[in-house]
Enzyme design. Structure first.
Site, PDB file in Angstrom:
ATOM      1  CE  LYS A 282       2.630  -3.656  10.817  1.00  0.00           C
ATOM      2  NZ  LYS A 282       3.203  -5.091  10.392  1.00  0.00           N
ATOM      3  CG  ASP A 323       4.424  -8.181  12.236  1.00  0.00           C
ATOM      4  OD1 ASP A 323       3.509  -8.826  12.448  1.00  0.00           O
ATOM      5  OD2 ASP A 323       4.411  -7.027  11.851  1.00  0.00           O
ATOM      6  CG  MET A 407      -1.590 -10.230  -1.246  1.00  0.00           C
ATOM      7  SD  MET A 407      -0.942  -9.233   0.181  1.00  0.00           S
ATOM      8  CE  MET A 407      -0.884  -7.546  -0.656  1.00  0.00           C
TER       9      MET A 407
HETATM   10  P1  NAP Z   1       5.898  -2.658   2.684  1.00  0.00           P
HETATM   11  O1  NAP Z   1       6.527  -1.917   4.126  1.00  0.00           O
HETATM   12  O2  NAP Z   1       5.188  -1.985   1.547  1.00  0.00           O
HETATM   13  O3  NAP Z   1       7.125  -3.365   1.943  1.00  0.00           O
HETATM   14  C1  NAP Z   1       7.015  -3.902   0.727  1.00  0.00           C
HETATM   15  C2  NAP Z   1       8.430  -4.397   0.266  1.00  0.00           C
HETATM   16  O4  NAP Z   1       8.251  -4.981  -1.018  1.00  0.00           O
HETATM   17  C3  NAP Z   1       9.187  -3.232  -0.211  1.00  0.00           C
HETATM   18  O5  NAP Z   1      10.681  -3.193   0.142  1.00  0.00           O
HETATM   19  C4  NAP Z   1       8.995  -2.866  -1.746  1.00  0.00           C
HETATM   20  O6  NAP Z   1       9.935  -2.078  -2.350  1.00  0.00           O
HETATM   21  C5  NAP Z   1       8.794  -4.651  -2.007  1.00  0.00           C
HETATM   22  N1  NAP Z   1       8.223  -4.533  -3.361  1.00  0.00           N
HETATM   23  C6  NAP Z   1       6.990  -4.205  -3.654  1.00  0.00           C
HETATM   24  N2  NAP Z   1       6.701  -4.543  -4.932  1.00  0.00           N
HETATM   25  C7  NAP Z   1       7.744  -5.342  -5.707  1.00  0.00           C
HETATM   26  C8  NAP Z   1       8.276  -5.551  -6.658  1.00  0.00           C
HETATM   27  N3  NAP Z   1       7.440  -5.427  -7.878  1.00  0.00           N
HETATM   28  N4  NAP Z   1       9.306  -6.237  -6.889  1.00  0.00           N
HETATM   29  C9  NAP Z   1      10.439  -6.089  -5.723  1.00  0.00           C
HETATM   30  N5  NAP Z   1       9.969  -5.636  -4.704  1.00  0.00           N
HETATM   31  C10 NAP Z   1       8.667  -5.313  -4.534  1.00  0.00           C
HETATM   32  O7  NAP Z   1       4.885  -3.807   3.139  1.00  0.00           O
HETATM   33  P2  NAP Z   1       5.396  -4.893   4.473  1.00  0.00           P
HETATM   34  O8  NAP Z   1       4.403  -4.634   5.490  1.00  0.00           O
HETATM   35  O9  NAP Z   1       6.656  -5.088   4.779  1.00  0.00           O
HETATM   36  O10 NAP Z   1       4.541  -6.359   3.870  1.00  0.00           O
HETATM   37  C11 NAP Z   1       5.015  -6.999   2.851  1.00  0.00           C
HETATM   38  C12 NAP Z   1       4.086  -8.205   2.718  1.00  0.00           C
HETATM   39  O11 NAP Z   1       4.264  -9.058   3.753  1.00  0.00           O
HETATM   40  C13 NAP Z   1       2.778  -8.074   2.460  1.00  0.00           C
HETATM   41  O12 NAP Z   1       2.305  -8.794   1.480  1.00  0.00           O
HETATM   42  C14 NAP Z   1       2.263  -8.050   3.772  1.00  0.00           C
HETATM   43  O13 NAP Z   1       0.807  -8.693   3.635  1.00  0.00           O
HETATM   44  C15 NAP Z   1       3.065  -9.571   4.347  1.00  0.00           C
HETATM   45  N6  NAP Z   1       3.039  -9.535   5.659  1.00  0.00           N
HETATM   46  C16 NAP Z   1       2.548 -10.749   6.148  1.00  0.00           C
HETATM   47  C17 NAP Z   1       2.382 -10.868   7.628  1.00  0.00           C
HETATM   48  C18 NAP Z   1       2.243 -12.252   8.110  1.00  0.00           C
HETATM   49  O14 NAP Z   1       1.635 -12.227   9.292  1.00  0.00           O
HETATM   50  N7  NAP Z   1       1.817 -13.248   7.324  1.00  0.00           N
HETATM   51  C19 NAP Z   1       2.782  -9.958   8.259  1.00  0.00           C
HETATM   52  C20 NAP Z   1       3.344  -8.582   7.934  1.00  0.00           C
HETATM   53  C21 NAP Z   1       3.286  -8.437   6.453  1.00  0.00           C
HETATM   54  P3  NAP Z   1      10.113  -0.737  -2.732  1.00  0.00           P
HETATM   55  O15 NAP Z   1      10.155   0.019  -1.344  1.00  0.00           O
HETATM   56  O16 NAP Z   1      10.849  -0.600  -3.668  1.00  0.00           O
HETATM   57  O17 NAP Z   1       8.615  -0.472  -3.194  1.00  0.00           O
END
Ligand code: NAP
Length: 496
Positions: A282, A323, A407
């Site tokens: 992205k 989004d 998830m």
């Molecule tokens: P991303 O860029 O990888 O970001 C994930 C975030 O979660 C980071 O800030 C990460 O922190 C944090 N995290 C991961 N493990 C953690 C833990 N054990 N404790 C606390 N924080 C934690 O992912 P993303 O694209 O933002 O997506 C995040 C979620 O949203 C995913 O599950 C995705 O499927 C969902 N999503 C859904 C939609 C929808 O349309 N429904 C759209 C977009 C995303 P660190 O940086 O410290 O690792």
């Protein structure tokens, strides 16, 4: 050129089983490939007996990725017997020394095949011409793909092969899916379907039902989802269902790609019309599009990431991020956002889009992340403020989970302990499963909950509209997403 045919490959340990699978495959296939090398004791007459569909007889040796361990003489006899018994085609490996067999047939009913399991050979075009010069009726080139752009030499080969009939061009592996689904675009006489997953085959049912293979023409528009690991993405199911519902001549594929440049090379060569963009591209594609003078809209620029690309007929690249609006759509149906105290949990790509959406809609947004420096950075860039980890009791009206916790397969995890769930609304972006542990505990604590599926569908509907200029058919994407998620859950034995 006539439309490409569907060839289903069947393998079995016994001739009896091979024949049963052959007849099963013939219900949907135009051609059935009988892999005699998979049978313990290959029996040509038995394999061909009582058949109702045209067949290809293949007896692949171990040195070309097959299972036949006997002598080359024995193998040649099996293929000659198959020709004598009336098999429509036999597959002869280019590297086998069966020139006399080809000459005896004057090339008729011979598929001359070459499989490169390492990658795309630099001299692919020369090999094609050398193979064609043998007089074989069909030349089949199958090469291992490691990235999307490995399909490009096959497209170039297809352009050169236009003057010749009789070619099948295949990219093996998940990056070669386009060559299988878009056989018409690659000029192939047919595509192969079956259960040989290690070489990237997909089932005939998937080709026909998920990707509408029978309707694909050289002119069919191509869309897809680009990311590093997209084989389980729900987006193909949603977009293909919508294209089918409005009868648009378009197909949408998973496009796994290691990096932005690989994707751009492929997209340009194949004439991609549009793409959804997911992890981890992205931001990288946001940067690359600016570098190639693409038109990145103001929403995507505020978020600092894109999730949708559209390529116009004049070759101009455009990008946006749906989004933010996808996130807001289900929220606006429930509450007034202005003045709301919103806590966003996580500081990744989704958190950025959510923070921009909420601040633009007038909410007071606080970002919480386990790494407070990341929370500060994202807060600064999105007009939010950074808060403590985890968010304190009574400090929010709306809590949004933007981490992957909960998830599948991490079903038991939750980002926020139940005793901290004191606000009115909890919005979990996770959509698989539909009801997460966080949602369950929030509902038990008296919060109203919103699941991630609503956002997933809303952002996809926005993409559809941005690509096609028309509204997505009502309810179609939601139904397709729910169906696919339920199927995944059934396969892996958990509750959606
Ligand atoms: P991303 O860029 O990888 O970001 C994930 C975030 O979660 C980071 O800030 C990460 O922190 C944090 N995290 C991961 N493990 C953690 C833990 N054990 N404790 C606390 N924080 C934690 O992912 P993303 O694209 O933002 O997506 C995040 C979620 O949203 C995913 O599950 C995705 O499927 C969902 N999503 C859904 C939609 C929808 O349309 N429904 C759209 C977009 C995303 P660190 O940086 O410290 O690792």
């Amino acid at each position: 050129m006539s439309e490409p045919r569907l060839c289903v490959t069947v393998t079995a340990p016994t001739t009896l089983e091979l024949r049963r699978l052959r007849d099963e495959a013939a219900k949907v296939a135009d051609l059935v490939e009988l892999r005699l090398d998979s049978v313990r004791d290959p029996d040509v007459a038995g394999a061909l007996a009582d058949r109702r569909s045209p067949v290809i007889v293949t007896c692949r040796p171990e040195w070309e990725g097959g299972r036949f361990g006997g002598s080359e003489e024995e193998r040649k006899r099996i293929l000659a017997d198959a020709l004598a018994a009336g098999a429509e085609y036999v597959d002869v490996e280019w590297r086998s020394a069966f020139d006399d067999l080809i000459a005896r047939q004057s090339g008729r009913r011979i598929i001359l095949s070459m499989h490169d399991f390492d990658g795309v050979p630099a001299d692919l075009a020369a090999r094609f011409h050398a193979m064609k010069s043998t007089g074989a009726e069909v030349v089949k080139l199958a090469v291992q793909t490691h990235r999307l752009s490995d399909c490009v030499p096959l497209l170039e080969c297809c352009a050169r092969a236009r003057e010749h009939n009789g070619v099948v061009l295949l990219g093996m592996g998940e990056h070669g899916l386009a060559t299988r689904v878009l056989a018409a675009r690659f000029g192939s006489l047919w595509t192969y379907a079956g259960t040989l997953r290690d070489i990237g085959q997909i089932s005939a049912a998937s080709l026909l039902d998920d990707f509408s293979f029978r309707h694909i023409r050289p002119s069919t528009e191509l869309y897809g989802v680009v990311g590093r690991s997209v084989s389980h993405s729900v987006s193909p199911a949603m977009h293909n269902a919508a294209f089918r519902a409005v009868k648009r001549n378009a197909v949408y594929l998973p496009l796994p790609s290691p990096d932005a440049d690989d994707f751009i090379t492929f997209a340009r060569a194949i004439g991609l019309k549009g793409a959804s963009v997911t992890i981890p591209h992205k931001v990288a594609l946001f940067d690359r599009l600016q570098a190639i003078d693409g038109n990145v809209d103001v929403t995507a620029r505020r978020i600092g990431a894109i999730n949708t690309i559209r390529i116009d007929d004049d070759g101009k690249w455009n990008a946006t991020n749906t989004d933010a609006i996808g996130f807001l759509t289900p929220l606006r149906e429930r509450l007034a956002i202005a003045g709301l105290r919103a806590s966003v949990v996580g500081a990744g790509g989704a958190a950025r889009a959510v923070a921009v959406a909420l601040t633009s809609a007038g909410a007071s947004v606080t970002l919480h992340a386990r790494d407070s420096s990341k929370a500060h950075e994202v807060a600064r860039e999105t007009g939010a403020r950074a808060g403590s980890w985890p968010p304190a009791r009574e400090s929010w009206d709306l809590l949004v989970n933007c981490t992957p916790l909960g998830m599948h397969p991490r079903l038991d995890e939750t980002p926020i302990a139940a005793e901290l769930l004191t606000g009115r609304y909890v919005y979990d972006l996770v959509y698989n499963p539909a009801v997460t542990r966080l949602a369950r505990e929030a509902a038990a604590a008296g919060c109203e909950t919103i699941g991630g599926l609503e956002m997933l569908v809303a952002q996809a509907e926005q993409q559809f509209k941005w690509w096609t200029g028309t509204d997505a058919p009502v309810g179609v994407m939601r139904e397709a997403a729910m169906k696919q998620l339920a199927e995944s859950a059934r396969h892996e034995n958990y509750v959606v």
